[in-house]
Design an enzyme around this catalytic site. Structure first.
Site, PDB file in Angstrom:
ATOM      1  N   SER A  41       0.821  -1.219   0.000  1.00 10.55           N
ATOM      2  CA  SER A  41       0.000   0.000   0.000  1.00 10.55           C
ATOM      3  C   SER A  41       0.854   1.267   0.000  1.00 10.55           C
ATOM      4  CB  SER A  41      -0.877   0.049   1.246  1.00 10.55           C
ATOM      5  OG  SER A  41      -1.759  -1.031   1.289  1.00 10.55           O
TER       6      SER A  41
HETATM    7  N1  SAH Z   1      -0.358  -5.576   3.793  1.00 10.47           N
HETATM    8  C1  SAH Z   1       0.508  -5.871   2.674  1.00 10.47           C
HETATM    9  C2  SAH Z   1      -0.085  -5.626   1.300  1.00 10.47           C
HETATM   10  C3  SAH Z   1      -1.434  -6.115   1.093  1.00 10.47           C
HETATM   11  S1  SAH Z   1      -1.908  -6.520  -0.560  1.00 10.47           S
HETATM   12  C4  SAH Z   1       1.821  -5.151   2.743  1.00 10.47           C
HETATM   13  O1  SAH Z   1       2.033  -4.345   3.652  1.00 10.47           O
HETATM   14  O2  SAH Z   1       2.643  -5.414   1.867  1.00 10.47           O
HETATM   15  C5  SAH Z   1      -3.206  -7.633  -0.046  1.00 10.47           C
HETATM   16  C6  SAH Z   1      -2.717  -8.999   0.340  1.00 10.47           C
HETATM   17  O3  SAH Z   1      -3.836  -9.726   0.811  1.00 10.47           O
HETATM   18  C7  SAH Z   1      -2.145  -9.791  -0.825  1.00 10.47           C
HETATM   19  O4  SAH Z   1      -0.865 -10.260  -0.505  1.00 10.47           O
HETATM   20  C8  SAH Z   1      -3.149 -10.929  -0.992  1.00 10.47           C
HETATM   21  O5  SAH Z   1      -2.566 -12.138  -1.443  1.00 10.47           O
HETATM   22  C9  SAH Z   1      -3.693 -11.059   0.406  1.00 10.47           C
HETATM   23  N2  SAH Z   1      -5.017 -11.704   0.498  1.00 10.47           N
HETATM   24  C10 SAH Z   1      -6.066 -11.582  -0.350  1.00 10.47           C
HETATM   25  N3  SAH Z   1      -7.109 -12.317   0.075  1.00 10.47           N
HETATM   26  C11 SAH Z   1      -6.706 -12.916   1.234  1.00 10.47           C
HETATM   27  C12 SAH Z   1      -7.351 -13.812   2.148  1.00 10.47           C
HETATM   28  N4  SAH Z   1      -8.582 -14.263   1.953  1.00 10.47           N
HETATM   29  N5  SAH Z   1      -6.650 -14.228   3.234  1.00 10.47           N
HETATM   30  C13 SAH Z   1      -5.369 -13.790   3.440  1.00 10.47           C
HETATM   31  N6  SAH Z   1      -4.714 -12.963   2.592  1.00 10.47           N
HETATM   32  C14 SAH Z   1      -5.382 -12.508   1.510  1.00 10.47           C
END
Ligand code: SAH
Length: 248
Positions: free
Chosen positions: A97
């Site tokens: 993000s």
């Molecule tokens: N917080 C992260 C970026 C988030 S991007 C950082 O600081 O880098 C969103 C992330 O959520 C992605 O890696 C994606 O694979 C994960 N994601 C999506 N759906 C999910 C779910 N149901 N359970 C766990 N992770 C999930």
């Protein structure tokens, strides 16, 4: 009050969380130390111009953003890009993000040094590290096994021993470690997953983007009161990657 003030400010512009990657594309856990010794100037500038200037004032949050070496979390990008005002790709069609939304979500969660925090969507591990620089313990779940593995290694290497990563579907939360004083969700489900509400402590706060993929999404603040009531408030329009359903 922080939440209210942020809400007013955040409504001014669309916030880019783990936005779909269509755009351009340590450390001691103390929020004031930077044992990497590099890129401190960029981080100070990032905090001053992108975060404090937009109204995030919580000193713990600003300290964490100054301390966590964001460039370590985007290994594919030049270090200077890591400190720019935008999300960046981290592989597997996911993104880290924009710094401001990490700061805003952390401030809304009102984490303190005794707090136990759940993050859903580990991605690179950056948001987890920011939470880990403030909280007592952080549990973070990632559905893409490769991302979970690399984030876990990175967090260990950088010294975030209080952050635990697991591979799984964050819809179910992490019941064994519940309840949580704060839950931060960084991918957008269409509805708030009921298990996450159950795993929130009384007096706890959840920050979560909600809405359809590519459609209007709202950042929501969900509070569980001391007597177990749920209060929800819309904070701002946002754009996050979708909440995935099955482990890949
Ligand atoms: N917080 C992260 C970026 C988030 S991007 C950082 O600081 O880098 C969103 C992330 O959520 C992605 O890696 C994606 O694979 C994960 N994601 C999506 N759906 C999910 C779910 N149901 N359970 C766990 N992770 C999930």
């Amino acid at each position: 009050m922080i939440a209210f003030r942020l809400g007013a400010l955040l409504s001014v512009a669309m916030l880019l969380g783990c936005a779909p990657a269509d755009g351009p594309k340590t450390a001691d856990r103390s929020a004031t130390d930077d044992t990497t010794g590099t890129h401190q100037q960029e981080r100070r500038r990032m905090v001053r111009t992108q975060i404090a200037a937009r109204g995030v004032t919580d000193p713990q949050v600003l300290g964490a953003l100054r301390a966590v070496p964001r460039h370590e979390f985007v290994p594919g990008a030049p270090a200077t890009q890591a400190y720019q005002d935008r999300p960046l790709p981290i592989g597997h069609e996911q993104t880290i993000s924009q710094p401001y939304i990490v700061a805003s979500m952390t401030a809304l969660a009102q984490v303190d040094s005794t707090g136990r925090v759940l993050e859903v969507g580990t991605g690179s591990g950056y948001q987890a590290a920011v939470l880990g620089a403030i909280a007592d313990s952080v549990y973070t779940i990632e559905i893409i096994p490769e991302l979970a593995r690399s984030a876990s290694k990175r967090l260990d290497r950088l010294g975030y021993g209080n952050v635990k990563v697991k591979t799984g579907d964050g819809y179910e939360g992490w019941a064994a470690r519940a309840p949580y004083d704060a839950i931060v969700v960084t991918a957008a489900p269409e509805q708030i997953p009921p298990p996450l509400i159950r795993q929130l402590a009384e007096g706890g706060r959840m920050v979560i983007p909600v809405g359809p993929t590519g459609g209007p999404q709202q950042l929501m603040l969900v509070k569980k009161t001391e007597d177990g009531q749920i209060e929800k408030r819309r904070i701002s329009a946002v754009r996050f990657v979708p909440f995935l359903e099955d482990a890949q």
